[in-house]
Scaffold this motif. Structure first.
Motif, PDB file in Angstrom:
ATOM      1  N   VAL A   6       0.822  -1.205   0.000  1.00 52.65           N
ATOM      2  CA  VAL A   6       0.000   0.000   0.000  1.00 52.65           C
ATOM      3  C   VAL A   6       0.865   1.269   0.000  1.00 52.65           C
ATOM      4  CG1 VAL A   6      -1.659   1.247   1.470  1.00 52.65           C
ATOM      5  CG2 VAL A   6      -1.937  -1.204   1.098  1.00 52.65           C
ATOM      6  N   LEU A   7       2.131   1.117   0.432  1.00 50.16           N
ATOM      7  CA  LEU A   7       3.012   2.300   0.561  1.00 50.16           C
ATOM      8  C   LEU A   7       3.396   2.877  -0.795  1.00 50.16           C
ATOM      9  CD1 LEU A   7       5.539   0.916   3.216  1.00 50.16           C
ATOM     10  CD2 LEU A   7       3.591   2.458   3.614  1.00 50.16           C
ATOM     11  N   ASP A   8       3.615   4.177  -0.829  1.00 50.99           N
ATOM     12  CA  ASP A   8       4.087   4.843  -2.040  1.00 50.99           C
ATOM     13  C   ASP A   8       5.531   4.393  -2.308  1.00 50.99           C
ATOM     14  OD1 ASP A   8       5.068   6.545  -3.960  1.00 50.99           O
ATOM     15  OD2 ASP A   8       4.383   8.388  -2.991  1.00 50.99           O
ATOM     16  N   PRO A   9       5.781   3.700  -3.430  1.00 49.56           N
ATOM     17  CA  PRO A   9       7.137   3.164  -3.672  1.00 49.56           C
ATOM     18  C   PRO A   9       8.196   4.239  -3.843  1.00 49.56           C
ATOM     19  CG  PRO A   9       5.657   2.654  -5.526  1.00 49.56           C
ATOM     20  CD  PRO A   9       4.822   3.334  -4.491  1.00 49.56           C
ATOM     21  N   SER A  10       7.774   5.475  -4.157  1.00 50.79           N
ATOM     22  CA  SER A  10       8.812   6.501  -4.340  1.00 50.79           C
ATOM     23  C   SER A  10       9.531   6.773  -3.011  1.00 50.79           C
ATOM     24  CB  SER A  10       8.223   7.800  -4.912  1.00 50.79           C
ATOM     25  OG  SER A  10       7.327   8.365  -3.981  1.00 50.79           O
ATOM     26  N   GLY A  11       8.876   6.429  -1.883  1.00 52.55           N
ATOM     27  CA  GLY A  11       9.508   6.573  -0.564  1.00 52.55           C
ATOM     28  C   GLY A  11      10.726   5.678  -0.413  1.00 52.55           C
ATOM     29  N   ARG A  12      10.862   4.675  -1.290  1.00 48.18           N
ATOM     30  CA  ARG A  12      12.051   3.809  -1.255  1.00 48.18           C
ATOM     31  C   ARG A  12      12.790   3.909  -2.597  1.00 48.18           C
ATOM     32  NH1 ARG A  12       7.393   0.454  -1.412  1.00 48.18           N
ATOM     33  NH2 ARG A  12       7.255  -0.851  -3.272  1.00 48.18           N
ATOM     34  N   ASP A  13      12.626   5.025  -3.259  1.00 52.94           N
ATOM     35  CA  ASP A  13      13.290   5.267  -4.552  1.00 52.94           C
ATOM     36  C   ASP A  13      12.938   4.224  -5.600  1.00 52.94           C
ATOM     37  OD1 ASP A  13      14.536   7.568  -3.706  1.00 52.94           O
ATOM     38  OD2 ASP A  13      16.283   6.480  -2.920  1.00 52.94           O
ATOM     39  N   CYS A  14      11.705   3.748  -5.572  1.00 53.79           N
ATOM     40  CA  CYS A  14      11.285   2.766  -6.574  1.00 53.79           C
ATOM     41  C   CYS A  14      10.305   3.468  -7.515  1.00 53.79           C
ATOM     42  CB  CYS A  14      10.628   1.574  -5.873  1.00 53.79           C
ATOM     43  SG  CYS A  14       9.771   0.476  -7.009  1.00 53.79           S
ATOM     44  N   THR A  15      10.673   3.564  -8.793  1.00 54.03           N
ATOM     45  CA  THR A  15       9.816   4.301  -9.735  1.00 54.03           C
ATOM     46  C   THR A  15       9.393   3.436 -10.922  1.00 54.03           C
ATOM     47  OG1 THR A  15      11.850   5.131 -10.718  1.00 54.03           O
ATOM     48  CG2 THR A  15      10.703   6.619  -9.199  1.00 54.03           C
ATOM     49  N   ASP A  16       9.891   2.188 -10.990  1.00 55.79           N
ATOM     50  CA  ASP A  16       9.596   1.384 -12.189  1.00 55.79           C
ATOM     51  C   ASP A  16       8.488   0.358 -11.993  1.00 55.79           C
ATOM     52  OD1 ASP A  16      11.293   0.024 -10.410  1.00 55.79           O
ATOM     53  OD2 ASP A  16      12.135  -1.211 -12.007  1.00 55.79           O
ATOM     54  N   VAL A  17       8.118   0.046 -10.760  1.00 56.77           N
ATOM     55  CA  VAL A  17       7.019  -0.908 -10.541  1.00 56.77           C
ATOM     56  C   VAL A  17       6.119  -0.395  -9.409  1.00 56.77           C
ATOM     57  CG1 VAL A  17       8.228  -3.009 -11.324  1.00 56.77           C
ATOM     58  CG2 VAL A  17       8.416  -2.317  -8.938  1.00 56.77           C
ATOM     59  N   ALA A  18       4.854  -0.815  -9.455  1.00 57.07           N
ATOM     60  CA  ALA A  18       3.912  -0.512  -8.362  1.00 57.07           C
ATOM     61  C   ALA A  18       2.962  -1.709  -8.265  1.00 57.07           C
ATOM     62  CB  ALA A  18       3.135   0.763  -8.661  1.00 57.07           C
ATOM     63  N   HIS A  19       2.373  -1.891  -7.095  1.00 55.98           N
ATOM     64  CA  HIS A  19       1.644  -3.136  -6.850  1.00 55.98           C
ATOM     65  C   HIS A  19       0.141  -2.929  -6.712  1.00 55.98           C
ATOM     66  CE1 HIS A  19       5.570  -4.912  -6.159  1.00 55.98           C
ATOM     67  NE2 HIS A  19       5.844  -3.819  -5.465  1.00 55.98           N
ATOM     68  N   SER A  20      -0.612  -3.936  -7.204  1.00 54.75           N
ATOM     69  CA  SER A  20      -2.068  -3.979  -7.007  1.00 54.75           C
ATOM     70  C   SER A  20      -2.395  -5.220  -6.192  1.00 54.75           C
ATOM     71  CB  SER A  20      -2.792  -4.114  -8.345  1.00 54.75           C
ATOM     72  OG  SER A  20      -2.624  -2.952  -9.115  1.00 54.75           O
ATOM     73  N   VAL A  21      -3.451  -5.134  -5.419  1.00 50.04           N
ATOM     74  CA  VAL A  21      -3.977  -6.327  -4.748  1.00 50.04           C
ATOM     75  C   VAL A  21      -5.257  -6.695  -5.504  1.00 50.04           C
ATOM     76  CG1 VAL A  21      -4.801  -7.321  -2.581  1.00 50.04           C
ATOM     77  CG2 VAL A  21      -3.053  -5.513  -2.545  1.00 50.04           C
ATOM     78  N   ALA A  22      -5.184  -7.744  -6.306  1.00 51.25           N
ATOM     79  CA  ALA A  22      -6.352  -8.118  -7.135  1.00 51.25           C
ATOM     80  C   ALA A  22      -7.417  -8.792  -6.272  1.00 51.25           C
ATOM     81  CB  ALA A  22      -5.910  -9.059  -8.255  1.00 51.25           C
ATOM     82  N   ALA A  23      -6.975  -9.678  -5.376  1.00 55.11           N
ATOM     83  CA  ALA A  23      -7.948 -10.447  -4.581  1.00 55.11           C
ATOM     84  C   ALA A  23      -7.289 -10.961  -3.315  1.00 55.11           C
ATOM     85  CB  ALA A  23      -8.462 -11.628  -5.400  1.00 55.11           C
ATOM     86  N   VAL A  24      -8.108 -11.198  -2.306  1.00 54.36           N
ATOM     87  CA  VAL A  24      -7.645 -11.839  -1.072  1.00 54.36           C
ATOM     88  C   VAL A  24      -8.528 -13.063  -0.861  1.00 54.36           C
ATOM     89  CG1 VAL A  24      -7.465 -11.597   1.441  1.00 54.36           C
ATOM     90  CG2 VAL A  24      -6.853  -9.674  -0.044  1.00 54.36           C
ATOM     91  N   ALA A  25      -7.896 -14.221  -0.659  1.00 53.05           N
ATOM     92  CA  ALA A  25      -8.673 -15.457  -0.518  1.00 53.05           C
ATOM     93  C   ALA A  25      -8.494 -16.053   0.864  1.00 53.05           C
ATOM     94  CB  ALA A  25      -8.229 -16.468  -1.572  1.00 53.05           C
ATOM     95  N   SER A  26      -9.589 -16.539   1.421  1.00 55.39           N
ATOM     96  CA  SER A  26      -9.549 -17.274   2.685  1.00 55.39           C
ATOM     97  C   SER A  26     -10.094 -18.669   2.440  1.00 55.39           C
ATOM     98  CB  SER A  26     -10.420 -16.556   3.733  1.00 55.39           C
ATOM     99  OG  SER A  26     -10.618 -17.402   4.848  1.00 55.39           O
ATOM    100  N   SER A  27      -9.429 -19.659   3.066  1.00 53.15           N
ATOM    101  CA  SER A  27      -9.929 -21.037   2.912  1.00 53.15           C
ATOM    102  C   SER A  27     -11.033 -21.320   3.923  1.00 53.15           C
ATOM    103  CB  SER A  27      -8.779 -22.030   3.107  1.00 53.15           C
ATOM    104  OG  SER A  27      -8.254 -21.907   4.417  1.00 53.15           O
ATOM    105  N   SER A  28     -11.195 -20.421   4.918  1.00 54.02           N
ATOM    106  CA  SER A  28     -12.172 -20.720   5.979  1.00 54.02           C
ATOM    107  C   SER A  28     -13.443 -19.877   5.893  1.00 54.02           C
ATOM    108  CB  SER A  28     -11.521 -20.555   7.352  1.00 54.02           C
ATOM    109  OG  SER A  28     -10.830 -19.347   7.440  1.00 54.02           O
TER     110      SER A  28
END
Ligand SMILES: NC(=O)C1=CN([C@@H]2O[C@H](COP(=O)(O)OP(=O)(O)OC[C@H]3O[C@@H](n4cnc5c(N)ncnc54)[C@H](OP(=O)(O)O)[C@@H]3O)[C@@H](O)[C@H]2O)C=CC1
Ligand SMILES: O=C1OC[C@@H](O)[C@H](O)[C@H]1O
Length: 360
Positions: A6-28
């Motif tokens: 969830v963090l802004d990657p520029s805070g760690r000098d990362c400018t080439d990739v960013a993340h999405s959370v498509a889904a969260v699954a629970s087995s229970s």
């Protein structure tokens, strides 16, 4: 992990990739997956929060549904150890890229099967040894093996203790034999990691595995899992030894985690081997005798934004972007070696998993 995505990657000098959370699954329970999203990533990862990706995370009531979704690029598996092999295999067979938590599996054979499955399916597979991706770990390599600041390495020790005994119930995964509890599988991957970075990655080692290994354990008095574990590994070709200790009885004090001694000084990485933030280099002064060593000390600080799992996530995203099936920083053969070391540890101390736990 999600808190870091969830963090802004520029805070760690990362400018080439960013993340999405498509889904969260629970087995229970589907409601558990929904609560997780509500609590930790209601808007998704940074790519979604920042508007790069217009989707929102969805909650799923089974792991199978996750494998079937076209919008899932990678499945991150953070179940108890006993399920790593079966959950990862199912995801790989469904054609998904997989990041599976440490320990990779319960034994080396299970890991080899996952690697074969990833090869057949042409997908990415990695054990989530996140610490390898810390900038600190790259600096460690540079200091030890490129600058050779402590000369020839002669000895290293790594100690990772978390005093969970009498704090967590015996049924907790850390102490529960049916969930492959014990400190070696849970904390041992970190002590082994530092031994591999120090000696296996030594430029003069050229891929040689330890010449010999000696193991010990003290069982948990009620559940029988390892409460203390020790592995000593010698690399005769380097004239060097690794002395690795893990335990769940008492926490390692914060001032020493890894200690590497060489002919010209020593390196210390203070405690908390999974999430270090400092390297201390001590150089011996010229002319010291073996009995009296005076030291010049230099400290390298590496503050960690968030928890520190984002560096691994960034590396995995780059592997997927670039079409890599394994990440060179955490290659399949080093997970295999780690699992073989832990297989040998179990054999030497006579520890057996409950019947039926291992998938291979
Ligand atoms: N990299 C790191 O810093 C860390 C890594 N780890 C690793 O992650 C893994 C999970 O650890 P942790 O999160 O503490 O584990 P938990 O005991 O909290 O279990 C995580 C989830 O696994 C699911 N699960 C599926 N089957 C079972 C089962 N039979 N019993 C219990 N849970 C089950 C549950 O979710 P559901 O029911 O919703 O499917 C549960 O919430 C471990 O392998 C550990 O080594 C752990 C902590 C930190
Ligand atoms: O870093 C860690 O600390 C706590 C452990 O139980 C966990 O599995 C490990 O990865």
């Amino acid at each position: 992990m999600i808190k870091d995505l969830v963090l802004d990657p520029s805070g760690r000098d990362c400018t080439d990739v960013a993340h999405s959370v498509a889904a969260v699954a629970s087995s229970s329970a589907l409601s558990k997956a929904q609560k997780f999203i509500d609590d930790f990533c209601p808007e998704g990862g940074w790519a979604q929060k920042s508007g790069l990706d217009k989707t929102k995370p969805v909650a799923l009531g089974s792991y199978d549904e996750l494998y079937q979704r076209d919008d899932v690029d990678l499945v991150y598996i953070a179940t108890p150890h006993t399920l790593h092999s079966s959950v990862a295999k199912a995801a790989l067979e469904a054609g998904k890229n997989v990041l599976v938590e440490k320990p990779a599996t319960l034994n080396a054979k299970e890991w080899d099967i996952l690697v074969e499955t990833a090869k057949i399916k042409g997908v990415f597979l990695m054990e989530a040894v996140w610490t390898r991706f810390f900038p600190l770990a790259y600096k460690y390599h540079e200091l030890l093996h490129e600058q050779r600041v402590i000369g020839d390495i002669r000895n290293m020790s790594a100690d990772f203790g978390l005093g969970f005994y009498d704090q967590l119930p015996d049924t907790h995964r850390v102490f529960n034999p049916d969930l492959a509890g014990g400190c070696q599988l849970d904390l041992g991957p970190y002590t082994i990691l530092w031994a591999l970075l120090t000696l296996y990655h030594h430029p003069a080692n050229k891929g040689a595995e330890p010449s010999r290994m000696i193991s010990s354990m003290i069982p948990h008095p009620r559940t029988g899992v390892d409460l203390y574990s020790t592995i000593i590994m010698d690399w005769d070709n380097l004239l060097a030894r690794a002395n690795l200790n893990a335990n769940n009885a008492v926490s390692t004090p914060p001032d020493v985690g890894v200690l590497v001694t060489g002919t010209k000084g020593s390196i210390i990485i203070p405690g908390g081997l999974s999430r270090p933030d400092k390297i201390i280099v001590r150089r011996n002064k010229p002319g010291d005798s073996p009995f009296r060593i005076e030291l010049d000390e230099e400290v390298f600080d590496f503050p960690v934004q968030g928890f520190g799992l984002h560096w691994e996530a960034d590396a995995v995203a780059r592997s997927l972007r670039d079409g890599e099936k394994e990440n060179p920083r955490m290659p399949w053969n080093e997970s295999a070696l780690t699992m073989r070391i832990m297989d040998k540890w179990r054999e030497q101390v006579g520890y057996k998993y409950p019947a039926g736990l291992e998938q291979a």
